[in-house]
Design an enzyme around this catalytic site. Structure first.
Site, PDB file in Angstrom:
ATOM      1  N   GLY A 265       0.964  -1.075   0.024  1.00 29.42           N
ATOM      2  CA  GLY A 265      -0.095   0.142  -0.111  1.00 29.42           C
ATOM      3  C   GLY A 265       1.056   1.032   0.046  1.00 29.42           C
ATOM      4  O   GLY A 265       0.513   2.203  -0.571  1.00 29.42           O
ATOM      5  N   CYS A 266       2.003   1.254   0.875  1.00 33.86           N
ATOM      6  CA  CYS A 266       2.986   2.420   0.891  1.00 33.86           C
ATOM      7  C   CYS A 266       3.579   2.634  -0.414  1.00 33.86           C
ATOM      8  O   CYS A 266       3.660   3.602  -0.899  1.00 33.86           O
ATOM      9  CB  CYS A 266       3.691   2.407   2.151  1.00 33.86           C
ATOM     10  SG  CYS A 266       2.937   2.305   3.774  1.00 33.86           S
TER      11      CYS A 266
END
Length: 154
Positions: A47-48
């Site tokens: 996600g990051c």
């Protein structure tokens, strides 16, 4: 507790990584400029990485509208690797003691598959040139982050 729009942004001084270089940044030294703090859980996680690469890919649309910093509890070496591997055009702040995360209310209890743990809640703060919070983007989905940030900077 997160500072709300209109509140003064909590000041801090921290290690910042830009490319392979490291230095110090103090928020109050940036007064007079719009600043964006993008708090994210961890370098190189799916996600990051998605969020960071979206910022990179949309850089020409947001560049010059604010000083943008990613902030996580990862260390300098991790940030250097993340910047190099993903060719990130913006600096990352190493908040290893989580003092900045605490001041901004993003160090919270999280839950995953029934397990509780402490971590960074994905949150972006837009800080006006006057040093006050102008927008807070909370629990943002990584693919939607860039569009919301562009709107907040308009």
């Amino acid at each position: 507790m997160k500072p709300a729009p209109g509140a003064p942004a909590p000041d801090f001084e921290a290690t910042v990584v830009e490319g392979t270089r490291e230095g110090r940044v103090k928020l109050s030294d940036l007064r007079g400029e719009k600043v964006v703090l993008v708090f994210y859980p961890k370098d190189s996680t799916p996600g990051c990485t998605l969020q960071a690469c979206a910022l990179r890919d949309g850089w020409e649309e947001i560049r010059g509208k604010a000083r943008i910093f990613g902030v996580s509890a990862d260390g300098v070496k991790s940030h250097q690797n993340f910047i190099r591997k993903r060719e990130l055009p913006y600096p990352l702040i190493a908040d290893e003691d989580r003092g900045i995360c605490g001041a901004y209310g993003v160090w919270v209890e999280k839950s995953f598959m029934g397990r509780k743990f402490m971590g960074i809640e994905r949150t972006t703060f837009v800080i006006g040139a006057d040093g006050r919070i102008s927008a807070v983007l909370e629990k943002v989905s990584p693919p939607k982050h860039l569009a919301l940030l562009k709107e907040a900077l308009a």
